[in-house]
Design a protein around this motif. Structure first.
Motif, short mmCIF file in Angstrom:
data_model
loop_
_atom_site.label_atom_id
_atom_site.label_comp_id
_atom_site.label_asym_id
_atom_site.label_seq_id
_atom_site.Cartn_x
_atom_site.Cartn_y
_atom_site.Cartn_z
N VAL A 7 -116.15 -4.39 -103.02
CA VAL A 7 -117.16 -4.05 -102.02
C VAL A 7 -116.93 -2.76 -101.28
O VAL A 7 -117.84 -2.05 -100.92
N GLU A 36 -124.67 -7.91 -104.65
CA GLU A 36 -123.90 -9.06 -104.13
C GLU A 36 -124.43 -10.17 -104.14
O GLU A 36 -125.74 -10.45 -103.70
N VAL A 45 -118.59 -6.67 -105.64
CA VAL A 45 -119.99 -6.26 -105.93
C VAL A 45 -120.18 -5.72 -107.12
O VAL A 45 -119.50 -5.29 -108.15
#
Length: 86
Positions: A7, A36, A45
Protein backbone atom coordinates in the motif's frame (compact mmCIF):
# COMPACT_ATOMS: atom_id res chain seq x y z
CA UNK A 1 -3.41 -6.95 -15.43
CA UNK A 2 -4.16 -6.96 -11.69
CA UNK A 3 -1.48 -7.20 -9.02
CA UNK A 4 -1.12 -6.99 -5.27
CA UNK A 5 1.39 -4.37 -4.19
CA UNK A 6 2.41 -2.79 -0.90
CA UNK A 7 0.00 0.00 0.00
CA UNK A 8 2.96 2.34 0.62
CA UNK A 9 4.23 1.95 -2.97
CA UNK A 10 3.13 4.97 -5.04
CA UNK A 11 0.84 3.89 -7.88
CA UNK A 12 2.54 6.23 -10.36
CA UNK A 13 5.85 4.46 -9.66
CA UNK A 14 4.23 1.09 -10.36
CA UNK A 15 2.74 2.37 -13.62
CA UNK A 16 6.14 3.74 -14.70
CA UNK A 17 7.80 0.44 -13.76
CA UNK A 18 5.21 -1.50 -15.82
CA UNK A 19 5.67 0.82 -18.80
CA UNK A 20 9.42 0.27 -18.74
CA UNK A 21 9.09 -3.51 -18.38
CA UNK A 22 6.57 -3.70 -21.25
CA UNK A 23 9.02 -2.27 -23.77
CA UNK A 24 8.90 0.14 -26.67
CA UNK A 25 5.58 -1.01 -28.13
CA UNK A 26 3.71 -0.15 -24.92
CA UNK A 27 2.20 3.16 -25.96
CA UNK A 28 0.05 3.60 -22.90
CA UNK A 29 -0.08 2.07 -19.43
CA UNK A 30 -2.79 3.33 -17.11
CA UNK A 31 -4.03 2.58 -13.62
CA UNK A 32 -7.72 1.77 -14.06
CA UNK A 33 -8.60 0.45 -10.60
CA UNK A 34 -7.28 0.59 -7.05
CA UNK A 35 -8.88 -1.49 -4.32
CA UNK A 36 -8.22 -2.02 -0.63
CA UNK A 37 -10.52 -4.03 1.57
CA UNK A 38 -12.21 -7.40 1.66
CA UNK A 39 -10.14 -10.08 -0.04
CA UNK A 40 -6.95 -8.00 -0.15
CA UNK A 41 -4.29 -8.79 2.46
CA UNK A 42 -3.64 -6.08 5.04
CA UNK A 43 -0.87 -3.73 4.01
CA UNK A 44 -1.51 -4.48 0.33
CA UNK A 45 -3.55 -2.89 -2.41
CA UNK A 46 -4.98 -4.41 -5.57
CA UNK A 47 -4.06 -2.41 -8.67
CA UNK A 48 -5.40 -3.06 -12.15
CA UNK A 49 -3.40 -1.72 -15.08
CA UNK A 50 -4.47 -1.32 -18.69
CA UNK A 51 -1.93 -1.63 -21.52
CA UNK A 52 -2.08 -0.37 -25.09
CA UNK A 53 0.49 -1.85 -27.46
CA UNK A 54 1.11 -0.36 -30.89
CA UNK A 55 3.73 -0.17 -33.61
CA UNK A 56 3.45 2.67 -36.14
CA UNK A 57 4.93 0.60 -38.95
CA UNK A 58 3.03 -2.68 -38.67
CA UNK A 59 0.43 -4.74 -36.87
CA UNK A 60 1.76 -6.48 -33.80
CA UNK A 61 1.32 -10.24 -33.57
CA UNK A 62 -0.46 -11.54 -30.50
CA UNK A 63 2.73 -13.43 -29.61
CA UNK A 64 4.62 -10.13 -29.41
CA UNK A 65 2.09 -8.61 -27.07
CA UNK A 66 2.03 -11.75 -24.92
CA UNK A 67 5.84 -11.71 -24.73
CA UNK A 68 5.72 -8.08 -23.53
CA UNK A 69 3.08 -8.94 -20.93
CA UNK A 70 5.16 -11.93 -19.78
CA UNK A 71 8.06 -9.51 -19.28
CA UNK A 72 5.81 -7.27 -17.17
CA UNK A 73 4.62 -10.21 -15.06
CA UNK A 74 8.21 -11.39 -14.55
CA UNK A 75 9.37 -7.90 -13.58
CA UNK A 76 6.54 -7.60 -11.06
CA UNK A 77 7.37 -11.05 -9.64
CA UNK A 78 11.04 -10.06 -9.25
CA UNK A 79 9.92 -6.98 -7.34
CA UNK A 80 7.75 -9.12 -5.05
CA UNK A 81 4.34 -8.12 -6.43
CA UNK A 82 1.78 -10.92 -6.71
CA UNK A 83 -0.69 -11.43 -9.55
CA UNK A 84 -4.35 -11.11 -8.60
CA UNK A 85 -7.21 -13.01 -10.14
CA UNK A 86 -5.06 -15.61 -11.87
Amino acid sequence: LSILAPVAEPAQDIVAFAREAAGATARRVELIDRFEGSGVPEGQVSLTLSFLFQDDARTLASEEVEKAMDAVRAAFAERGFSPRGV
